[in-house]
Design a protein around this motif. Sequence first.
Motif, short mmCIF file in Angstrom:
data_model
loop_
_atom_site.label_atom_id
_atom_site.label_comp_id
_atom_site.label_asym_id
_atom_site.label_seq_id
_atom_site.Cartn_x
_atom_site.Cartn_y
_atom_site.Cartn_z
N GLY A 177 -5.39 -5.23 -3.26
CA GLY A 177 -5.66 -6.61 -2.83
C GLY A 177 -6.24 -6.67 -1.43
O GLY A 177 -7.08 -7.53 -1.13
N TYR A 178 -5.81 -5.73 -0.56
CA TYR A 178 -6.36 -5.71 0.80
C TYR A 178 -7.85 -5.39 0.74
O TYR A 178 -8.67 -6.01 1.42
CB TYR A 178 -5.65 -4.66 1.66
N LEU B 20 0.80 -1.23 0.00
CA LEU B 20 0.00 0.00 0.00
C LEU B 20 0.83 1.27 0.00
O LEU B 20 0.39 2.33 0.43
CB LEU B 20 -0.95 -0.01 1.21
N THR B 21 2.06 1.18 -0.52
CA THR B 21 2.95 2.35 -0.46
C THR B 21 2.35 3.59 -1.13
O THR B 21 2.68 4.71 -0.76
CB THR B 21 4.30 2.04 -1.13
N LEU C 34 -10.50 2.95 1.92
CA LEU C 34 -10.84 1.84 2.80
C LEU C 34 -9.59 1.31 3.51
O LEU C 34 -9.58 1.10 4.73
CB LEU C 34 -11.52 0.72 1.98
N VAL C 35 -8.53 1.11 2.73
CA VAL C 35 -7.30 0.56 3.29
C VAL C 35 -6.65 1.57 4.26
O VAL C 35 -6.15 1.19 5.31
CB VAL C 35 -6.34 0.15 2.16
N ALA C 36 -6.72 2.85 3.91
CA ALA C 36 -6.18 3.89 4.81
C ALA C 36 -6.91 3.85 6.15
O ALA C 36 -6.29 3.96 7.21
CB ALA C 36 -6.31 5.26 4.17
N GLN C 37 -8.22 3.66 6.09
CA GLN C 37 -8.98 3.58 7.35
C GLN C 37 -8.55 2.37 8.17
O GLN C 37 -8.51 2.43 9.40
CB GLN C 37 -10.47 3.53 7.05
N CYS C 38 -8.23 1.27 7.50
CA CYS C 38 -7.75 0.09 8.23
C CYS C 38 -6.45 0.41 8.98
O CYS C 38 -6.29 0.06 10.14
CB CYS C 38 -7.48 -1.07 7.26
N VAL C 39 -5.52 1.10 8.29
CA VAL C 39 -4.24 1.45 8.91
C VAL C 39 -4.50 2.36 10.12
O VAL C 39 -3.96 2.14 11.21
CB VAL C 39 -3.32 2.16 7.89
N ARG D 289 -11.55 4.46 -3.98
CA ARG D 289 -12.47 3.59 -3.22
C ARG D 289 -11.66 2.60 -2.38
O ARG D 289 -11.91 2.41 -1.19
CB ARG D 289 -13.39 2.83 -4.18
N ASN D 290 -10.66 1.97 -3.01
CA ASN D 290 -9.83 1.01 -2.28
C ASN D 290 -8.89 1.69 -1.30
O ASN D 290 -8.73 1.26 -0.16
CB ASN D 290 -9.00 0.17 -3.27
#
Lengths: 563, 112
Positions: A214-215, A197-198, A504-509, A500-501
């Motif tokens: 992919g996450y 996710l760099t 979402l992934v940033a919120q996970c981090v 969109r992806n």
Amino acid sequence: MIQLETDVLVIGAGGAGMYAAIAAARDGCRVQLVDRSLIGRGGATVMAQMTVSVALGEQCPDHWEHHLADTLAAGRGLCDPVLAQLLCENAALRIREMDAWKVGWARENGHLKQVYAPGHDRARCVYVDFLNTGPAVSRTLRAQLNRIAAIRRIGDVLITDIVVHGGEAVGAVGLHLLTGAAVALQAKSVVVATGGLTRLYRRNSGSLNMGGDGYALALRAGAELIDMEFVQFFPIGHLAPRMIGMDPIMWDPFRYKLGGRLLNAEGEEFADRYGQAESGNYVLTRDVATYAIYKEVEAGRGSPAGGAYLSFTHVPEADLRQAFGPVIDRLAKNGIDLTRMPVEVAPIAHYHMGGVRVDASMETRVPYLFAAGEAVGGASGANRLSGNAITEAFVFGERAGTTAAARAKARAASGWDAKAAAAKALEPASRRSQAAAVPNTAALLVELQALMADYVGPFRTEEKLRLALSRLEQMQRELGPIPAGSEAYDMVCLDWLDLRNMLLVAQCVVLAAIARKESRGAHQREDFPGMLPGWDLNQILSWQDGKLSLERVPAAQAAARTP
Amino acid sequence: MTTRTARLHIQRGTPGAPARTETFQVPFTPGQSLLDGLRWIRAQLDPTLAMRFSCINANACKECMIELEGKAAYACTVRLREGDMHIAPLHNKALVHDLITEIAPRDERLLD
């Protein structure tokens, strides 16, 4: 809608995806290898500069157990020991297979040459000269792929969702970027090999494609993500003067071969102030070096561009040329003469320790859905050991391909559900409803990268993380519905899908970083300094009823179950 | 550092429609690449400008190939310069959109 069908679908054609495709085809399956970019050119693998860690025991005695001990120590108590062992134990097999495929590992005195890298207890990293490990690995795997008729390679297709039916993965849907056509791909097994996710960060060492696709795909399909708070920053990413045509992580090989001196604005070496002294050798681990550089800058002792100096001016010119040959000329073209001047370096987003939670066969909790390479979380815990990323691409790629093939062969039919696929597939641009106002998606992406760099970098506080979270939620609202646009390579639609992806992934981090109230490895909380034994926990995220949910499990219990 | 301005004349369009040239004023600091300039245009002026790249700065992916003053070049390794720069898609590849052409090897394409 364009319909395709295969046994094993591999998403992402970097090192892990290519290896997975080769392994699945070798076991008798038909494979489709799909990438949003070109095959074998767009991932992180091609960007790798040098080290690939493996206990070969040729140059000096070694055993995979020593490599494992170093990997676990680097992970600060959070590695999944099963995955970490798989990585170290199988490394030699894969490195030798790549050697047989003529990757061109550097040799010396009749054996593969291995260099010492920080965090290892001995010289353990093979490489290809000069700064050529990634390109050589990519070229070698592409050559193998091209020889296998059972593998169909498909570039320029962006996968937008995994299709799940009856709780099992049955394929995927995507977008053919060149025409805007929807694509449905039916498969008996699906392997997510999309890397890390760099791209969430302003300064990063990955390719554009590393936006955590992919996450997000795995999460929305029902899989879990683990250790998402641990983003590895590479301490000495190139900062200034501006270079072109060179990878920003290129200074690492110089450090491996020549040491080099890391200096502050006052010309002093400073690593010893943060617990690790260097005396001409490169021993500084990534998390300590990142911390040290940030703290020097904070104390007003940073270089003009806001980093540290890296100097090789004490190294004789002949030694520089012997170690780096043609690279010295490429630097000269950029106006850099290492015999006379230092360069400026600063931490840069480099790798993600977290990722999709899998068992020892690389399968997620969604049956027939697999992950491979950097997309997998758990093996590196809170901090990845230098050199383990390409090794992980090979080992986890091979393992995912092999088990995805075995599972596909034992499955009667994929249970493909055309209706479920159609519901997830994107309408062609011409048939989408016209959104009232489309935000500037390219500007939103730039803003997201700045937000993550400034508020969710290696040094974190509750306040900054909360600000980031609320802005991320706001950006998600601003994004609105998918815009209608042109059919052929519609940049706004592509940005929208990436956002969109990425959001979402940033919120996970951020959620995982807020929850972890301690400092460990790549996750440093300025409001909770120090590592706490009570936090020997892995955090696991899942997507339930349109919301992220977080749970914690003791590190030992997160270990991959034996299939 | 001194900011200068490049004037980028970019050929745009899709197959079957007449190409048009649009001009963008791009501020830059010496050392920046043409790719930096194209990215700046998308974020600041026009997000619909179609271009592609992957590795950003490493000259590894070869995706950002375009024509500069009629000659093939990688946008990531050309430096921005003051004054006029003429940029077009590769003329010997099938046009997709704006600066994007069909560059994938034939056996890696979804459609023939």
